[in-house]
Scaffold this motif. Structure first.
Motif, PDB file in Angstrom:
ATOM      1  N   ILE A  91       0.853  -1.188   0.000  1.00  0.00           N
ATOM      2  CA  ILE A  91       0.000   0.000   0.000  1.00  0.00           C
ATOM      3  C   ILE A  91       0.890   1.238   0.000  1.00  0.00           C
ATOM      4  CG2 ILE A  91      -1.723   1.307   1.320  1.00  0.00           C
ATOM      5  CD1 ILE A  91      -2.650  -1.415   2.470  1.00  0.00           C
ATOM      6  N   ILE A  92       0.459   2.249  -0.723  1.00  0.00           N
ATOM      7  CA  ILE A  92       1.202   3.518  -0.786  1.00  0.00           C
ATOM      8  C   ILE A  92       0.338   4.632  -0.220  1.00  0.00           C
ATOM      9  CG2 ILE A  92       2.344   5.194  -2.284  1.00  0.00           C
ATOM     10  CD1 ILE A  92       2.718   2.940  -4.334  1.00  0.00           C
ATOM     11  N   THR A  93       0.928   5.444   0.619  1.00  0.00           N
ATOM     12  CA  THR A  93       0.236   6.603   1.172  1.00  0.00           C
ATOM     13  C   THR A  93       1.232   7.743   1.315  1.00  0.00           C
ATOM     14  OG1 THR A  93      -1.286   7.320   2.927  1.00  0.00           O
ATOM     15  CG2 THR A  93       0.638   6.047   3.612  1.00  0.00           C
ATOM     16  N   SER A  94       0.808   8.859   1.865  1.00  0.00           N
ATOM     17  CA  SER A  94       1.737   9.960   2.128  1.00  0.00           C
ATOM     18  C   SER A  94       2.120   9.953   3.599  1.00  0.00           C
ATOM     19  CB  SER A  94       1.099  11.304   1.759  1.00  0.00           C
ATOM     20  OG  SER A  94       0.257  11.769   2.798  1.00  0.00           O
ATOM     21  N   SER A  95       3.156  10.682   3.935  1.00  0.00           N
ATOM     22  CA  SER A  95       3.617  10.770   5.321  1.00  0.00           C
ATOM     23  C   SER A  95       2.836  11.813   6.112  1.00  0.00           C
ATOM     24  CB  SER A  95       5.107  11.117   5.352  1.00  0.00           C
ATOM     25  OG  SER A  95       5.368  12.276   4.590  1.00  0.00           O
ATOM     26  N   LEU A 131       5.478   8.746  -6.408  1.00  0.00           N
ATOM     27  CA  LEU A 131       4.440   7.715  -6.410  1.00  0.00           C
ATOM     28  C   LEU A 131       4.706   6.684  -7.499  1.00  0.00           C
ATOM     29  CD1 LEU A 131       1.661   6.459  -5.722  1.00  0.00           C
ATOM     30  CD2 LEU A 131       0.651   8.095  -7.325  1.00  0.00           C
ATOM     31  N   LYS A 132       4.989   7.160  -8.692  1.00  0.00           N
ATOM     32  CA  LYS A 132       5.229   6.252  -9.818  1.00  0.00           C
ATOM     33  C   LYS A 132       6.387   5.304  -9.522  1.00  0.00           C
ATOM     34  CE  LYS A 132       5.671   6.344 -14.865  1.00  0.00           C
ATOM     35  NZ  LYS A 132       5.746   7.222 -16.052  1.00  0.00           N
ATOM     36  N   THR A 133       7.428   5.843  -8.906  1.00  0.00           N
ATOM     37  CA  THR A 133       8.592   5.030  -8.563  1.00  0.00           C
ATOM     38  C   THR A 133       8.254   3.978  -7.508  1.00  0.00           C
ATOM     39  OG1 THR A 133      10.062   6.888  -9.055  1.00  0.00           O
ATOM     40  CG2 THR A 133      10.965   5.122  -7.696  1.00  0.00           C
ATOM     41  N   ALA A 134       7.322   4.315  -6.624  1.00  0.00           N
ATOM     42  CA  ALA A 134       6.996   3.436  -5.494  1.00  0.00           C
ATOM     43  C   ALA A 134       6.077   2.275  -5.879  1.00  0.00           C
ATOM     44  CB  ALA A 134       6.355   4.250  -4.378  1.00  0.00           C
ATOM     45  N   ILE A 135       5.365   2.390  -6.998  1.00  0.00           N
ATOM     46  CA  ILE A 135       4.402   1.354  -7.382  1.00  0.00           C
ATOM     47  C   ILE A 135       5.112   0.045  -7.714  1.00  0.00           C
ATOM     48  CG2 ILE A 135       2.712   0.687  -9.151  1.00  0.00           C
ATOM     49  CD1 ILE A 135       1.859   3.619  -9.274  1.00  0.00           C
ATOM     50  N   ARG A 136       4.558  -1.053  -7.183  1.00  0.00           N
ATOM     51  CA  ARG A 136       5.106  -2.384  -7.418  1.00  0.00           C
ATOM     52  C   ARG A 136       4.015  -3.289  -8.009  1.00  0.00           C
ATOM     53  NH1 ARG A 136       7.454  -3.195  -1.365  1.00  0.00           N
ATOM     54  NH2 ARG A 136       5.819  -4.787  -1.412  1.00  0.00           N
ATOM     55  N   LYS A 137       4.400  -4.473  -8.399  1.00  0.00           N
ATOM     56  CA  LYS A 137       3.440  -5.421  -8.960  1.00  0.00           C
ATOM     57  C   LYS A 137       2.391  -5.832  -7.937  1.00  0.00           C
ATOM     58  CE  LYS A 137       6.405  -7.466 -12.525  1.00  0.00           C
ATOM     59  NZ  LYS A 137       7.051  -8.712 -13.031  1.00  0.00           N
ATOM     60  N   GLN A 155      -3.153  18.267  -2.202  1.00  0.00           N
ATOM     61  CA  GLN A 155      -2.280  17.308  -2.872  1.00  0.00           C
ATOM     62  C   GLN A 155      -2.529  17.308  -4.390  1.00  0.00           C
ATOM     63  OE1 GLN A 155       0.195  16.021  -1.487  1.00  0.00           O
ATOM     64  NE2 GLN A 155      -0.306  16.353   0.677  1.00  0.00           N
ATOM     65  N   PRO A 156      -1.515  16.961  -5.189  1.00  0.00           N
ATOM     66  CA  PRO A 156      -1.629  16.997  -6.655  1.00  0.00           C
ATOM     67  C   PRO A 156      -2.443  15.804  -7.180  1.00  0.00           C
ATOM     68  CG  PRO A 156       0.527  16.187  -6.034  1.00  0.00           C
ATOM     69  CD  PRO A 156      -0.152  16.568  -4.747  1.00  0.00           C
ATOM     70  N   LEU A 157      -3.731  15.818  -6.922  1.00  0.00           N
ATOM     71  CA  LEU A 157      -4.578  14.667  -7.239  1.00  0.00           C
ATOM     72  C   LEU A 157      -4.665  14.392  -8.735  1.00  0.00           C
ATOM     73  CD1 LEU A 157      -7.504  15.168  -4.677  1.00  0.00           C
ATOM     74  CD2 LEU A 157      -5.393  13.846  -4.429  1.00  0.00           C
ATOM     75  N   LYS A 158      -4.654  15.438  -9.546  1.00  0.00           N
ATOM     76  CA  LYS A 158      -4.706  15.228 -11.002  1.00  0.00           C
ATOM     77  C   LYS A 158      -3.477  14.476 -11.485  1.00  0.00           C
ATOM     78  CE  LYS A 158      -7.661  18.949 -12.743  1.00  0.00           C
ATOM     79  NZ  LYS A 158      -7.724  20.161 -13.612  1.00  0.00           N
ATOM     80  N   GLU A 159      -2.317  14.886 -11.002  1.00  0.00           N
ATOM     81  CA  GLU A 159      -1.079  14.239 -11.416  1.00  0.00           C
ATOM     82  C   GLU A 159      -1.022  12.789 -10.910  1.00  0.00           C
ATOM     83  OE1 GLU A 159      -1.425  17.156 -10.080  1.00  0.00           O
ATOM     84  OE2 GLU A 159      -0.280  18.676 -11.187  1.00  0.00           O
ATOM     85  N   ILE A 160      -1.511  12.582  -9.693  1.00  0.00           N
ATOM     86  CA  ILE A 160      -1.547  11.226  -9.142  1.00  0.00           C
ATOM     87  C   ILE A 160      -2.494  10.352  -9.948  1.00  0.00           C
ATOM     88  CG2 ILE A 160      -2.264   9.879  -7.129  1.00  0.00           C
ATOM     89  CD1 ILE A 160      -1.272  12.278  -5.416  1.00  0.00           C
ATOM     90  N   ALA A 161      -3.658  10.912 -10.268  1.00  0.00           N
ATOM     91  CA  ALA A 161      -4.630  10.170 -11.076  1.00  0.00           C
ATOM     92  C   ALA A 161      -4.048   9.807 -12.437  1.00  0.00           C
ATOM     93  CB  ALA A 161      -5.901  10.988 -11.242  1.00  0.00           C
ATOM     94  N   ALA A 162      -3.281  10.715 -13.017  1.00  0.00           N
ATOM     95  CA  ALA A 162      -2.668  10.451 -14.327  1.00  0.00           C
ATOM     96  C   ALA A 162      -1.698   9.278 -14.245  1.00  0.00           C
ATOM     97  CB  ALA A 162      -1.955  11.705 -14.830  1.00  0.00           C
ATOM     98  N   VAL A 163      -0.923   9.219 -13.165  1.00  0.00           N
ATOM     99  CA  VAL A 163       0.000   8.091 -12.974  1.00  0.00           C
ATOM    100  C   VAL A 163      -0.782   6.793 -12.859  1.00  0.00           C
ATOM    101  CG1 VAL A 163       1.619   7.026 -11.359  1.00  0.00           C
ATOM    102  CG2 VAL A 163       1.836   9.463 -11.923  1.00  0.00           C
ATOM    103  N   LEU A 164      -1.881   6.827 -12.106  1.00  0.00           N
ATOM    104  CA  LEU A 164      -2.636   5.605 -11.836  1.00  0.00           C
ATOM    105  C   LEU A 164      -3.487   5.139 -13.016  1.00  0.00           C
ATOM    106  CD1 LEU A 164      -3.671   6.247  -8.117  1.00  0.00           C
ATOM    107  CD2 LEU A 164      -1.897   4.719  -9.000  1.00  0.00           C
TER     108      LEU A 164
END
Length: 382
Positions: A91-95, A131-137, A155-164
């Protein structure tokens, strides 16, 4: 009295309280009962659900009622972990998330889940690249709040959504508790967002009621088992008076939202422009679009946050330390720590949080008292 602690809780609007009382007195059947009184209660329950869905521009079957933001956050985090356990435990979250998310994740870590806590920059915002770097299989969930409750960073939700977009099987949860009526509806309504959690008492509804948006097709395990309410995903007899009054509160909050946001921005700017000129003041919240219009967090060097809070209280002005959830525990702001603010400054932090009921006249009074207290603190620390 000046109430500048709206991020902790808001006052229930008279119209909302009227709805609560009317439903309590006149529509007190159980929505699950088969008789006419039950049917009447069920119809109001679904009318309230539809009103909320219409206001959020989503489908009626995507709204689920909860007891508030804490339950909603727990449900999405733990419910996803249970539902998607066969597919992964990362799971990925922010600090800088709310304790409802962070403490849920700490529990999951004890059960063998792996959590990545993304760092934040000097403004308390995460990086979509991180976030992109942290994503795993084996990543099953990304949980990032919309608006930080301590400093107001958006938070940059648009940019995060684009990654996801490239990872459609990962659940994307947004804690939207501090975002209602703050001019960021477009950020919250992005198609890639799978779950949104809300708390009614942050927008003039009673305490103890909230709701969750769950995108169609997304699966989540229930945490509340019982009679099968909310499509068997959240059992328990529905708190109909609170639900109906919350739907009304949401409608009233979103009416003339642009004007209300402009009012809060003007108050924040007026206070910011005054206190930021003082040499012993550090302001953590900015005036730009990367920060919400209603939160202003600052510190007075050499004075503990709780001392500042009580000093203003003596003049009938109510502010808080950085988070209502930790203010009585004397805990240093987790957000400021993550922003690498030194402890001696972080422990001096306080938060002013506004809503549409606040006025520029109140800002003037706050500034007047601030100057009195600032001089008093300066003499003590000189």
């Amino acid at each position: 009295m000046i109430y500048f602690d709206n991020s902790a809780t808001t006052q229930v609007l008279p119209e909302v309280l009227s709805t609560y009382n009317a439903v309590s007195e006149k529509i007190w059947g159980n929505p699950s009962s088969l008789h006419a009184m039950g049917e009447q209660a069920f119809n109001l329950l679904e009318q309230s659900r539809k009103q909320i869905a219409d206001l959020l521009h989503c489908n009626i079957d995507e709204i689920y009622f909860t007891s508030g933001g804490t339950e909603g956050d727990n449900w999405v985090v733990k419910g996803t972990a249970i539902e998607k356990r066969p597919y992964g435990r990362h799971i990925i979250t922010s600090s800088v998330e709310h304790p409802a998310v962070l403490n849920s994740l700490h529990q999951l870590e004890k059960l063998g889940y792996d959590v990545t806590y993304l760092p934040v920059d000097e403004n308390g915002r995460v990086s979509a690249e991180d976030l992109k770097t942290a994503i795993r299989k084996d990543t099953i969930l990304v949980s990032i709040m919309a608006v930080n409750n301590e400093v107001g960073a958006i938070q940059p939700l648009k940019e995060i959504a684009a990654v996801l977009e490239d990872f459609p099987k990962i659940h994307f949860h947004v804690d939207a508790v501090q975002g209602v009526g703050k001019g960021i509806q477009e950020l919250l309504e992005q198609d890639r967002v799978d779950f949104l959690t809300f708390s009614g008492h942050k927008f003039h509804a009673p305490r103890g009621i909230g709701f969750m948006y769950k995108k169609r097709g997304r699966m989540i395990a229930p945490l509340m088992s019982g009679g099968g309410q909310e499509k068997a995903l959240r059992s328990g007899t529905e708190n109909l008076p609170a639900i109906a009054s919350m739907a009304k509160a949401l409608r009233l909050t979103l009416e003339n939202e642009e004007k209300k946001v402009a009012q809060q921005k003007a108050i924040k700017e007026k206070i910011y422009n005054h206190i930021s000129k003082r040499s012993k003041v550090t302001v953590f919240s900015k005036l730009n679009d990367e920060f919400a219009p209603h939160i202003l967090c600052f510190a007075i060097s050499g004075v503990r946050g709780e001392t500042i809070v009580h000093a203003f209280e003596n003049y009938d002005i109510y502010i808080s330390t950085t988070s209502a959830c930790s203010s009585k525990k004397g805990i240093t702001s987790g957000t400021l720590t993550a922003m690498k603010i030194p402890d001696n400054i972080a422990t001096s932090a306080v938060r002013v949080s506004l809503d549409e009921k606040n006025t520029l006249a109140e800002a003037d009074k706050f500034i007047e008292i601030f100057d009195v207290l600032y001089e008093k603190f300066k003499k003590i620390n000189s």
